[in-house]
Motif scaffolding. Structure first.
Motif, short mmCIF file in Angstrom:
data_model
loop_
_atom_site.label_atom_id
_atom_site.label_comp_id
_atom_site.label_asym_id
_atom_site.label_seq_id
_atom_site.Cartn_x
_atom_site.Cartn_y
_atom_site.Cartn_z
N THR A 40 0.73 -1.39 0.04
CA THR A 40 0.08 0.06 0.06
C THR A 40 0.80 1.13 0.07
O THR A 40 0.46 2.51 -0.23
N GLY A 41 2.30 1.22 -0.06
CA GLY A 41 2.97 2.30 0.12
C GLY A 41 4.30 1.94 0.49
O GLY A 41 4.83 0.77 0.66
N THR A 42 5.15 2.97 0.76
CA THR A 42 6.43 2.69 1.32
C THR A 42 6.84 3.81 2.30
O THR A 42 6.27 4.70 2.60
N GLN A 43 7.89 3.52 3.43
CA GLN A 43 8.08 4.41 4.19
C GLN A 43 9.77 4.10 4.79
O GLN A 43 9.96 3.07 5.09
N ASN A 44 10.36 5.19 4.76
CA ASN A 44 11.98 4.91 4.88
C ASN A 44 12.50 3.62 3.88
O ASN A 44 13.30 3.13 4.43
N GLY A 45 12.14 3.54 2.61
CA GLY A 45 12.63 2.61 1.83
C GLY A 45 12.14 1.28 2.02
O GLY A 45 12.39 0.13 1.24
N ARG A 46 10.95 1.06 2.84
CA ARG A 46 10.61 -0.31 3.15
C ARG A 46 9.19 -0.13 2.73
O ARG A 46 8.34 0.89 2.70
N ARG A 47 8.77 -1.45 2.11
CA ARG A 47 7.36 -1.59 1.70
C ARG A 47 6.18 -1.59 2.89
O ARG A 47 6.73 -2.23 4.06
N ILE A 48 5.29 -0.84 2.77
CA ILE A 48 4.04 -1.01 3.87
C ILE A 48 3.00 -1.94 3.09
O ILE A 48 2.70 -1.65 2.05
N VAL A 49 2.78 -2.89 3.89
CA VAL A 49 1.54 -3.81 3.17
C VAL A 49 0.37 -4.12 4.08
O VAL A 49 0.47 -3.81 5.52
N ASP A 50 -0.64 -4.65 3.58
CA ASP A 50 -1.81 -4.71 4.34
C ASP A 50 -2.39 -5.89 3.62
O ASP A 50 -2.27 -6.53 2.59
N ARG A 51 -3.30 -6.66 4.67
CA ARG A 51 -4.07 -7.86 4.18
C ARG A 51 -5.35 -7.67 3.73
O ARG A 51 -6.13 -7.00 4.63
N GLN A 52 -5.93 -7.76 2.61
CA GLN A 52 -7.05 -7.55 2.23
C GLN A 52 -7.77 -8.60 1.70
O GLN A 52 -7.30 -9.20 0.80
N ILE A 53 -8.84 -9.02 2.26
CA ILE A 53 -9.42 -10.23 1.84
C ILE A 53 -11.15 -9.91 1.42
O ILE A 53 -11.79 -9.38 2.26
N PRO A 54 -11.26 -10.52 0.17
CA PRO A 54 -12.69 -10.23 -0.38
C PRO A 54 -13.49 -10.56 0.58
O PRO A 54 -13.58 -12.10 1.13
#
Length: 261
Positions: A40-54
């Motif tokens: 969902t984005g990046t912060q300080n060079g690291r990926r930001i992830v989120d779990r999205q389940i239909p």
């Protein structure tokens, strides 16, 4: 948004438990059946992830499986645990369970896996998840059929009340009486028990020195195998040479079996 899983995952037969789970989880994600981790984005060079389940799907994940529990001809095998959607009303849970498990099974089969539902029957609304076994077999091979009544004598989670005890005590006593004090054992979940088994355990060599060799691992398991076989246990063995650089510790699966009359 893009998937948070890597674009390429390679199965390494020399490291089968870890890499098989990584590959199948990647494939489940690509099919839209997995945990749906997305970037969902990046912060300080690291990926930001989120779990999205239909909604209405539930989700599943692959877990590495000890090779002793693999079907005989498989060159890759994992456990895939499917979790139902918690928001499904009770009146619709049976249909949700059947429909989504069929979708997960079909998805795995479309990737070339043979799929089996192991262990005692699980009930929608009572059990948190349904495990599946997914195996990659040689061309033309198929899973041997499981006996329809092989787990009828079991609950998903057996409860032992006095005077009954988890029969792990018998196994532990056998090890102690034989002077095998550097081994540990734990009870396996019932969906890993062989058909008609009344108990199944993984027995590990816990006394391995940090720099022990593959030959030392082999000798340690050979010792405990002899004792358990004499004591009447059935055994399931690791299917390749031990590699202390990859494997966590050596083990053998021991079980007791009750064959119906």
């Amino acid at each position: 948004m893009t998937s948070a899983s890597p674009t390429t995952v390679v199965y390494d037969p020399a490291d089968p438990i870890r890499t098989a789970a990584a590959l199948v989880n990647h494939q489940l994600d690509q099919l839209g059946l997995g945990q749906h981790w997305v970037q969902t984005g990046t912060q300080n060079g690291r990926r930001i992830v989120d779990r999205q389940i239909p909604p209405g799907h539930g989700w599943c994940r692959a877990i590495g499986l000890h090779q002793a529990l693999w079907p005989a001809t498989a060159d890759l095998c994992v456990e895939v645990d499917w979790y139902p959607d918690d928001d499904i009303p009770p009146s619709e849970q049976d249909d949700h369970w059947q429909t989504r498990l069929a979708a997960v099974t079909a998805g795995l089969e479309s990737l070339g896996y043979a799929v089996r539902t192991p262990g005692p029957r699980r009930t929608p609304g009572e059990d948190r998840y349904q495990p599946l076994i997914a195996a990659r077999l040689p061309v033309g091979a198929s899973l041997a059929p499981s006996p329809a009544d092989g787990w009828d004598h079991l609950k998903v989670h057996p409860i032992y009340k006095p005077p009954d005890r988890d029969p792990i005590w018998r196994l532990q006593r056998t090890l102690e009486d034989s002077g095998l004090t550097s081994y540990g054992a734990r009870t396996l979940e019932t969906h890993h028990w062989p058909a008609y088994a009344t108990g199944a355990w993984i027995v590990l060599w816990s006394g391995a020195p940090r720099a022990s060799t593959a030959d030392e691992w082999h000798s340690a398991i050979a010792r405990v195998r002899r004792v358990l076989r004499i004591a009447g246990y059935g055994l399931l063995d690791h299917r390749r040479l031990w590699d202390p650089a990859v494997d966590q510790r050596p083990y053998v699966i021991a079980y007791l079996r009750e064959v119906p009359e």
